[in-house]
Design a protein around this motif. Structure first.
Motif, PDB file in Angstrom:
ATOM      1  N   ASP A   3       0.849  -1.187   0.000  1.00 39.64           N
ATOM      2  CA  ASP A   3       0.000   0.000   0.000  1.00 39.64           C
ATOM      3  C   ASP A   3       0.887   1.241   0.000  1.00 39.64           C
ATOM      4  O   ASP A   3       2.089   1.156   0.275  1.00 39.64           O
ATOM      5  CB  ASP A   3      -0.898   0.015   1.243  1.00 39.64           C
ATOM      6  N   TYR A   4       0.282   2.390  -0.313  1.00 42.64           N
ATOM      7  CA  TYR A   4       0.979   3.672  -0.235  1.00 42.64           C
ATOM      8  C   TYR A   4       0.809   4.247   1.174  1.00 42.64           C
ATOM      9  O   TYR A   4      -0.272   4.166   1.754  1.00 42.64           O
ATOM     10  CB  TYR A   4       0.413   4.670  -1.247  1.00 42.64           C
ATOM     11  N   PHE A   5       1.876   4.856   1.689  1.00 40.88           N
ATOM     12  CA  PHE A   5       1.845   5.506   2.990  1.00 40.88           C
ATOM     13  C   PHE A   5       2.464   6.888   2.848  1.00 40.88           C
ATOM     14  O   PHE A   5       3.507   7.048   2.215  1.00 40.88           O
ATOM     15  CB  PHE A   5       2.604   4.674   4.037  1.00 40.88           C
ATOM     16  N   ASP A   6       1.787   7.886   3.430  1.00 40.22           N
ATOM     17  CA  ASP A   6       2.257   9.264   3.336  1.00 40.22           C
ATOM     18  C   ASP A   6       3.163   9.616   4.504  1.00 40.22           C
ATOM     19  O   ASP A   6       2.833   9.349   5.667  1.00 40.22           O
ATOM     20  CB  ASP A   6       1.074  10.236   3.309  1.00 40.22           C
ATOM     21  N   PHE A   7       4.295  10.215   4.170  1.00 42.21           N
ATOM     22  CA  PHE A   7       5.241  10.717   5.155  1.00 42.21           C
ATOM     23  C   PHE A   7       5.306  12.231   4.950  1.00 42.21           C
ATOM     24  O   PHE A   7       5.897  12.695   3.987  1.00 42.21           O
ATOM     25  CB  PHE A   7       6.622  10.083   4.959  1.00 42.21           C
ATOM     26  N   GLU A   8       4.658  12.974   5.849  1.00 43.55           N
ATOM     27  CA  GLU A   8       4.627  14.433   5.731  1.00 43.55           C
ATOM     28  C   GLU A   8       5.747  15.044   6.557  1.00 43.55           C
ATOM     29  O   GLU A   8       5.928  14.712   7.725  1.00 43.55           O
ATOM     30  CB  GLU A   8       3.273  14.985   6.185  1.00 43.55           C
ATOM     31  N   PHE A   9       6.494  15.936   5.921  1.00 47.41           N
ATOM     32  CA  PHE A   9       7.572  16.651   6.584  1.00 47.41           C
ATOM     33  C   PHE A   9       7.090  18.066   6.906  1.00 47.41           C
ATOM     34  O   PHE A   9       6.149  18.569   6.293  1.00 47.41           O
ATOM     35  CB  PHE A   9       8.799  16.734   5.665  1.00 47.41           C
ATOM     36  N   ASP A  10       7.770  18.698   7.844  1.00 44.23           N
ATOM     37  CA  ASP A  10       7.506  20.104   8.120  1.00 44.23           C
ATOM     38  C   ASP A  10       7.706  20.861   6.807  1.00 44.23           C
ATOM     39  O   ASP A  10       8.632  20.559   6.046  1.00 44.23           O
ATOM     40  CB  ASP A  10       8.506  20.597   9.181  1.00 44.23           C
ATOM     41  N   LYS A  11       6.852  21.838   6.536  1.00 46.90           N
ATOM     42  CA  LYS A  11       6.926  22.547   5.253  1.00 46.90           C
ATOM     43  C   LYS A  11       8.240  23.297   5.074  1.00 46.90           C
ATOM     44  O   LYS A  11       8.596  23.671   3.969  1.00 46.90           O
ATOM     45  CB  LYS A  11       5.735  23.482   5.086  1.00 46.90           C
ATOM     46  N   ARG A  12       9.000  23.476   6.147  1.00 46.00           N
ATOM     47  CA  ARG A  12      10.307  24.140   6.046  1.00 46.00           C
ATOM     48  C   ARG A  12      11.426  23.181   5.674  1.00 46.00           C
ATOM     49  O   ARG A  12      12.548  23.603   5.410  1.00 46.00           O
ATOM     50  CB  ARG A  12      10.632  24.827   7.374  1.00 46.00           C
ATOM     51  N   THR A  13      11.139  21.881   5.628  1.00 50.54           N
ATOM     52  CA  THR A  13      12.163  20.894   5.290  1.00 50.54           C
ATOM     53  C   THR A  13      12.566  21.070   3.828  1.00 50.54           C
ATOM     54  O   THR A  13      11.719  21.011   2.941  1.00 50.54           O
ATOM     55  CB  THR A  13      11.644  19.459   5.508  1.00 50.54           C
ATOM     56  N   PRO A  14      13.853  21.272   3.552  1.00 50.50           N
ATOM     57  CA  PRO A  14      14.300  21.510   2.172  1.00 50.50           C
ATOM     58  C   PRO A  14      14.415  20.202   1.369  1.00 50.50           C
ATOM     59  O   PRO A  14      15.512  19.705   1.107  1.00 50.50           O
ATOM     60  CB  PRO A  14      15.661  22.187   2.360  1.00 50.50           C
ATOM     61  N   LEU A  15      13.276  19.657   0.974  1.00 48.87           N
ATOM     62  CA  LEU A  15      13.277  18.373   0.265  1.00 48.87           C
ATOM     63  C   LEU A  15      13.986  18.456  -1.086  1.00 48.87           C
ATOM     64  O   LEU A  15      14.417  17.431  -1.623  1.00 48.87           O
ATOM     65  CB  LEU A  15      11.847  17.874   0.089  1.00 48.87           C
ATOM     66  N   ASN A  16      14.134  19.661  -1.635  1.00 48.30           N
ATOM     67  CA  ASN A  16      14.805  19.810  -2.929  1.00 48.30           C
ATOM     68  C   ASN A  16      16.300  19.512  -2.864  1.00 48.30           C
ATOM     69  O   ASN A  16      16.931  19.314  -3.904  1.00 48.30           O
ATOM     70  CB  ASN A  16      14.570  21.212  -3.487  1.00 48.30           C
TER      71      ASN A  16
END
Length: 181
Positions: free
Chosen positions: A149-162
């Motif tokens: 299944d798919y599971f969502d991992f949400e990071f703080d919006k300030r996390t620089p995922l780029n």
């Protein structure tokens, strides 16, 4: 060769003048593809059946290309499974960014997890850049034996995922159990 250099310079100048955002440029490019398919449909309608097979094949190639691009984008995210998780317990073959909207800003990954043995527990997804950890997110995961299944991992919006080079999937501090089947 002498004619190529001015052409490249002109293109670079035009690109520098483009005030659209990356999203707007992407939307414009997608609209061009849609317009191309519409135009192909008009040709078939106006020119008759002889062209239909050729156009149908071309449209099929466009759709195949779009699907292939989406498939590649889903698998380019590097997720490494920590050594404390057995490969039959969890595997993460696919992931994609979580969709974010103006009304619901979100930052994170939706990870496709598979388990041969089954799995119940909390998992932490650690975002790692060249300089080390830049964020982490935890999700409750429950997968039956031979399930996925798919599971969502949400990071703080300030996390620089780029700037993330890879993600590490690790067991959380709590006890993890494998469901009996």
């Amino acid at each position: 060769m002498n004619k190529v250099i001015p052409f490249i310079l002109a293109l670079a100048t035009l690109q520098g003048c483009d005030s659209r955002t990356a999203t707007q440029i992407g939307e414009d490019l997608a609209q061009e593809k849609v317009d191309l398919v519409k135009g192909a449909g008009e040709v078939v309608k106006n020119e008759g059946e002889g062209v239909a097979d050729t156009v149908a094949q071309g449209v099929g190639n466009i759709i195949t290309g779009l699907t292939s691009g989406l498939d590649k984008s889903l698998s380019k995210i590097d997720i490494q499974i920590s050594g404390d998780i057995d490969s039959q317990t969890l595997v993460a073959p696919r992931a994609q960014g979580i969709q974010s909207t103006v009304s619901e800003p979100r930052s994170g990954l939706s990870v496709y997890l598979k388990s041969e043995l089954g799995f119940n527990g909390k998992i932490t997804l650690v975002a790692i850049s060249d300089d080390g950890e830049v964020g982490r997110s935890e999700a409750e995961v429950s997968i039956e034996k031979s399930g996925a299944d798919y599971f969502d991992f949400e990071f703080d919006k300030r996390t620089p995922l780029n700037i993330v080079k890879y993600y590490s999937l690790e067991k959380s501090g709590e006890e993890v159990s494998i469901p009996a089947s």
